[in-house]
Structure formats: C-alpha cells, structure tokens
Design an enzyme around this catalytic site. Structure first.
Site, PDB file in Angstrom:
ATOM      1  N   ASP A 255      15.384  -0.839 -23.114  1.00 61.89           N
ATOM      2  CA  ASP A 255      16.613  -0.848 -23.927  1.00 61.89           C
ATOM      3  C   ASP A 255      17.114  -2.277 -24.111  1.00 61.89           C
ATOM      4  OD1 ASP A 255      18.961  -0.153 -25.195  1.00 61.89           O
ATOM      5  OD2 ASP A 255      19.564   1.341 -23.716  1.00 61.89           O
ATOM      6  N   HIS A 353      16.490   7.357 -33.177  1.00 61.92           N
ATOM      7  CA  HIS A 353      17.635   6.486 -32.898  1.00 61.92           C
ATOM      8  C   HIS A 353      17.468   5.110 -33.547  1.00 61.92           C
ATOM      9  CE1 HIS A 353      21.065   4.990 -30.620  1.00 61.92           C
ATOM     10  NE2 HIS A 353      20.323   4.020 -30.117  1.00 61.92           N
TER      11      HIS A 353
HETATM   12  C1  HEM Z   1      23.348   6.227 -24.011  1.00 61.05           C
HETATM   13  C2  HEM Z   1      23.331   5.852 -25.278  1.00 61.05           C
HETATM   14  C3  HEM Z   1      22.238   5.040 -25.889  1.00 61.05           C
HETATM   15  C4  HEM Z   1      20.950   4.883 -25.495  1.00 61.05           C
HETATM   16  C5  HEM Z   1      20.240   5.501 -24.302  1.00 61.05           C
HETATM   17  C6  HEM Z   1      20.326   3.980 -26.433  1.00 61.05           C
HETATM   18  C7  HEM Z   1      19.018   3.574 -26.365  1.00 61.05           C
HETATM   19  C8  HEM Z   1      18.413   2.723 -27.254  1.00 61.05           C
HETATM   20  C9  HEM Z   1      17.034   2.327 -27.202  1.00 61.05           C
HETATM   21  C10 HEM Z   1      16.036   2.757 -26.155  1.00 61.05           C
HETATM   22  C11 HEM Z   1      16.812   1.507 -28.247  1.00 61.05           C
HETATM   23  C12 HEM Z   1      15.468   0.854 -28.631  1.00 61.05           C
HETATM   24  C13 HEM Z   1      15.260  -0.487 -28.002  1.00 61.05           C
HETATM   25  C14 HEM Z   1      16.184  -1.551 -28.506  1.00 61.05           C
HETATM   26  O1  HEM Z   1      16.032  -2.078 -29.624  1.00 61.05           O
HETATM   27  O2  HEM Z   1      17.126  -1.859 -27.772  1.00 61.05           O
HETATM   28  C15 HEM Z   1      18.048   1.357 -28.958  1.00 61.05           C
HETATM   29  C16 HEM Z   1      18.253   0.591 -30.070  1.00 61.05           C
HETATM   30  C17 HEM Z   1      19.450   0.422 -30.704  1.00 61.05           C
HETATM   31  N1  HEM Z   1      20.628   1.063 -30.411  1.00 61.05           N
HETATM   32 FE1  HEM Z   1      20.918   2.401 -28.938  1.00 61.05          FE
HETATM   33  N2  HEM Z   1      21.246   3.620 -27.367  1.00 61.05           N
HETATM   34  C18 HEM Z   1      22.423   4.251 -27.069  1.00 61.05           C
HETATM   35  C19 HEM Z   1      23.622   4.151 -27.756  1.00 61.05           C
HETATM   36  C20 HEM Z   1      23.820   3.353 -28.843  1.00 61.05           C
HETATM   37  C21 HEM Z   1      25.076   3.208 -29.541  1.00 61.05           C
HETATM   38  C22 HEM Z   1      26.378   3.920 -29.177  1.00 61.05           C
HETATM   39  C23 HEM Z   1      24.868   2.312 -30.529  1.00 61.05           C
HETATM   40  C24 HEM Z   1      25.846   1.759 -31.546  1.00 61.05           C
HETATM   41  C25 HEM Z   1      26.817   2.454 -32.090  1.00 61.05           C
HETATM   42  C26 HEM Z   1      23.484   1.889 -30.467  1.00 61.05           C
HETATM   43  C27 HEM Z   1      22.896   0.977 -31.299  1.00 61.05           C
HETATM   44  C28 HEM Z   1      21.583   0.599 -31.255  1.00 61.05           C
HETATM   45  C29 HEM Z   1      20.994  -0.389 -32.148  1.00 61.05           C
HETATM   46  C30 HEM Z   1      21.727  -1.176 -33.227  1.00 61.05           C
HETATM   47  C31 HEM Z   1      19.657  -0.480 -31.814  1.00 61.05           C
HETATM   48  C32 HEM Z   1      18.606  -1.387 -32.448  1.00 61.05           C
HETATM   49  C33 HEM Z   1      17.990  -0.658 -33.635  1.00 61.05           C
HETATM   50  C34 HEM Z   1      16.925  -1.517 -34.294  1.00 61.05           C
HETATM   51  O3  HEM Z   1      17.312  -2.374 -35.099  1.00 61.05           O
HETATM   52  O4  HEM Z   1      15.756  -1.364 -33.990  1.00 61.05           O
HETATM   53  N3  HEM Z   1      22.888   2.547 -29.439  1.00 61.05           N
HETATM   54  N4  HEM Z   1      19.022   2.110 -28.330  1.00 61.05           N
END
Ligand code: HEM
Length: 445
Positions: A255, A353
């Site tokens: 993450d 996601h």
């Molecule tokens: C428990 C809640 C969440 C989990 C487990 C989670 C997990 C992840 C994971 C595994 C990734 C892919 C790896 C990375 O690029 O970091 C990701 C990407 C991302 N997450 Fe989350 N996330 C959560 C909540 C959120 C929330 C609340 C937001 C914003 C409102 C968010 C925004 C993003 C964004 C902007 C990306 C990058 C997308 C990209 O450009 O590839 N995430 N998240």
C-alpha cells in the site's frame, strides 16, 4: 544545563547530570544513569541520519533496552539515534518515511481559552517538539518514559480543525477549503473519535518514544486544551525486511505504491498549499490532512480467494504489480487501465480500487497517502477492531480527497470490505523556522 558542542554533523554533550528542569538523569527504573543524558546517549551515530531500513539497524535497537543495572549502554543504536529536524519549510511527518509507530490525537480548546492561550500553547508545544525530536528531554512535565532511547526519527505534526477558528476569535482567517467534508454513502462516523480543534500526529520508530511525546504534550496543554480522542497505529519497523520496500496493510496488500513522489513534476502543487484566490497566505507551504478511521471487515476479506482479492484492488498481492503487467512485471510497472485479458475483459476490473481512485479517473485529483494500521482488540461480535488510520496530505481537499472518496463510496469494489468509522479534516500549517513556532503565520502575521 548541558554544555553542547557541535562539530559538523557530530554533536557531543558534556553533561553535568541534568535532564533539563527534571533533576538528575535517571534510568526508567529511577536509578541514576551515570550522569548521562538522553542527548549524550545519542552520541555521534545518528546526527542527520535517514533510517536506511537495514537489518543491522533493527538489531542495534537492543542497545537501548539494557536493564537499569546493566553497564552503560553507550550511544543509542542507529535506529534510536536517527533524527528528523522539527524546523523547516514544511512540518516534519509529511514527506519523510512512515515510522513504525504513530500516535494520533485531537484536542479541544477549553472554554474561555482564546487566541492568547492558543498562541502560548503552540509556542510551548513547538519548543517541546523541537527538543524531543532532537533527543532532548522536555523542559516541563518530563516523565522519563523515553529516557534511554534516542529520538527514533520522532516527528510531531500539528493541524488545526475548522472548529478552532471561531473559538480562538480567528473566524475571518479560516480557509474556505476547511469546510466540513460531505457525508459519503455508508459512512458510520463516530464524532467522538474524529474532528477536534487541534490535531497532533506523532510518529517514531519506538512505541515508548511516541507515547512519551503524546503524554508530555497532553500535560503541557492542561487548562488550555483537553484530549478529545487518541488512536495508536503502526507500520513496518525499519530493518524488518531485507531491503527497504513499500509497506503492507492489514489486508496484506502493498500500500502506497502510486503515491505522488517528491521530485515528480507538480508534486508540490498536489501536496502543499499556495496563496491566492480563497487560499490564505498564512497557510502557504502548509497542507490539508484528511484522517479517516477505516475498519476492515477482515473475516469477510480473508474468506475471499486470492485471485478475487487481487481483482478487488487491481494489483497482485505478492509483489504489488498491476494486473495489467506481464508475469515478469513488478510493483513499479506502470498501470495500464486499458489493458485486456485474453477473453477481452479489462485486466484491471471496472470496480478495482486503483481504477476508481486513480487521478486519471478523478480529474487529476491526487493526495499523498501516509496511513498506519491499527488493531484495537475485538468487537462484541468477535471480529477484529482493526483497519487503517488513513492519513492523506493534499493541497486542497476539494480537489483531492472529496472527489475521490465520492467516487470510491459509489463504485469501489473494496468498499464492501470497509467501514469508515471516524473522520477529521485539518489545516496543517507550514513548518516553523528556528526560534519560531507552528501556527505563527496564523496568529501573528
Ligand atoms: C482501508 C482502506 C483502503 C485500503 C486498504 C486501500 C488500499 C490501497 C491499495 C492496496 C492501493 C494500491 C497501491 C498503491 O498505489 O498505494 C491503493 C491505491 C490508492 N488508493 Fe487506496 N486504500 C484504502 C482507502 C483509500 C481511500 C479512502 C482513498 C481516497 C479517498 C484511497 C485512494 C487511493 C489512491 C489515490 C490510490 C492510487 C491509485 C492509483 O493511481 O494507482 N484509498 N489503495
């Protein structure tokens, strides 16, 4: 008083046995520690050191843990001695790597505490944060909890909630972007565990160091501000992996991969505020922080087969490679949202996601995510009270978190496994210069 000499990056302290205003240097058990202060224990090893997450660094921590009767342990280990400067253009705790431990807390101003009391508190807190992050004891309310350890990359980051401004007679200085976040579908927010007038993020690579800082700041606030809520979190300990790498969350995913990166085009504009329009000059160089306590429905999640878990995110669990990447790809392989599998379906599903959250799907909306895991025991139904203390820094939440979360709350496959249980939005002032304090631009300009 300590007599301190600095030679280049080397700081040596000759001690007369004082720990600031708190009397002779003592071990945690209360026995005199051969007149050596915490600062002296830092020795030369860690001045300006950036934690390199080497296996050796973690091993060195054992030096800090010698029992009171053991011989003088000498300088704190490399992990303990690592320092992150408190003063600077931006507050620490935004751009620097996540530490192993975090304490998050919010405080509410006491009835009758106005602008002057707030100024005095921020001065006191900034002075204390500067001392503790340099490995020195607090001047007031030092309790010796972190005595044997170095600063362990301690950072203390302050933020201001929207409610602060009216109470402190500063309503005309409240930024427009600090308006309350909208309610999102399926939010189940507990106001007692979110919001607040003043926010503090304390990160350190040692749990005692982080708790010590929180406790001292809390006691120094007495009479001016009272603790409203507090949450403890954790991330990978530097040295736990063979080489530094992006951490995993409690769902097991890597993450943080596609975070904006310092040095990239437009990075500062995504994370830090500029003045102009409805953006106040006092916040230039600062940021906004969105906090969400997001519980993970781990029993449901862990019952899902691996391939379905991977399709929920759009990345492989083993190495974080996007599902659009060839088998030889890895975490840094660029995401191809148009890629198709052999059957013509999207390699990264329509509700994955990373597709729904991507800046490309949200008019360029971006934020710097710097969250920590939490695990606070079991709920009444026996499921873990565990998840993510989501923390995201951004230049303007109206063009960062809000549009992305609006979209995620409607179309994100991951949201079936999450519950947003608390929320906060804080203006994070710019860093303080040497001799200054955080919030000075708000209170004095
Ligand atoms: C428990 C809640 C969440 C989990 C487990 C989670 C997990 C992840 C994971 C595994 C990734 C892919 C790896 C990375 O690029 O970091 C990701 C990407 C991302 N997450 Fe989350 N996330 C959560 C909540 C959120 C929330 C609340 C937001 C914003 C409102 C968010 C925004 C993003 C964004 C902007 C990306 C990058 C997308 C990209 O450009 O590839 N995430 N998240």
């Amino acid at each position: 008083m300590d007599r301190t000499t600095s030679t280049g990056s080397t700081t040596n302290t000759e001690s007369t046995g004082s720990t600031g205003s708190t009397g002779p240097a003592r071990t945690a058990a209360g026995a005199p520690h051969r007149g050596v202060t915490r600062r002296a224990l830092l020795g030369t090893a860690g001045a300006g050191l950036v934690v390199g997450a080497s296996a050796g660094a973690a091993g060195a921590v054992a030096l800090d843990r010698a029992p009171a009767a053991a011989p003088d342990p000498g300088p704190a280990g490399a992990l303990g001695a690592a320092r992150r400067p408190f003063h600077g253009e931006h507050q620490a705790g935004i751009l620097d790597p996540q530490q192993a431990r975090v304490q998050l807390a919010a405080f509410d101003l006491a009835a009758g505490a106005g602008r002057d009391a707030l100024r005095a508190l921020l001065r006191r807190w900034s002075r204390t944060a500067a001392r503790l992050t340099a490995g020195e004891p607090a001047e007031e309310f030092e309790n010796q909890v972190a005595l044997d350890a170095g600063p362990c990359s301690l950072t203390v980051t302050f933020g201001f909630g929207a409610t602060l401004f009216d109470k402190a007679g500063l309503a005309d200085r409240r930024p427009a972007a600090l308006e309350p976040l909208p309610a999102f579908p399926a939010d189940a927010l507990d106001p007692a565990r979110g919001d607040g007038d003043l926010f503090v993020q304390i990160g350190a690579d040692d749990a005692l160091v982080a708790v010590h800082a929180l406790r001292v700041l809390q006691r120094q606030a007495a009479g001016t501000a009272a603790l409203r809520w507090q949450s403890a979190g954790f991330a990978r300990t530097p040295g736990a992996t063979a080489h530094p790498m992006t951490g995993r969350n409690l769902m097991g995913q890597i993450d943080g991969t596609n975070n904006p990166k310092p040095g990239e085009d437009g990075f500062a504009g995504k994370v830090f505020c500029a003045a102009g329009g409805d953006r106040p000059a006092w916040l230039a160089g600062g940021s906004y922080l969105v906090f969400r306590r997001i519980r993970m429905l781990l029993d449901t999640w862990e019952a899902l087969p691996l391939d379905r878990q991977e399709r929920v995110i759009g990345r492989r669990k083993s190495d974080g490679a996007p599902l659009s990447a060839p088998a030889s790809g890895g975490e840094s392989t660029p995401v191809d949202l148009a890629a198709q599998g052999p059957d013509g379906s999207l390699a990264i599903p329509s509700d994955a996601h990373i597709r729904v959250a991507a800046p490309a799907a949200n008019g360029g909306a971006a934020m710097l995510r710097r969250g920590f895991s939490y695990h606070d025991g079991l709920l009444a139904d026996g499921s873990p009270d565990a998840g993510l203390l989501f923390l995201a820094f951004q230049a303007d939440p109206r063009q960062g978190f809000t549009p992305v979360q609006r979209k995620l709350s409607r179309g994100d496959g991951l949201s079936r496994f999450l519950r947003h249980e608390a929320s906060g939005l804080y203006a994070v002032p710019p860093g303080a210069p040497q001799g200054g304090y955080v919030g000075q631009t708000l209170l004095e300009d």
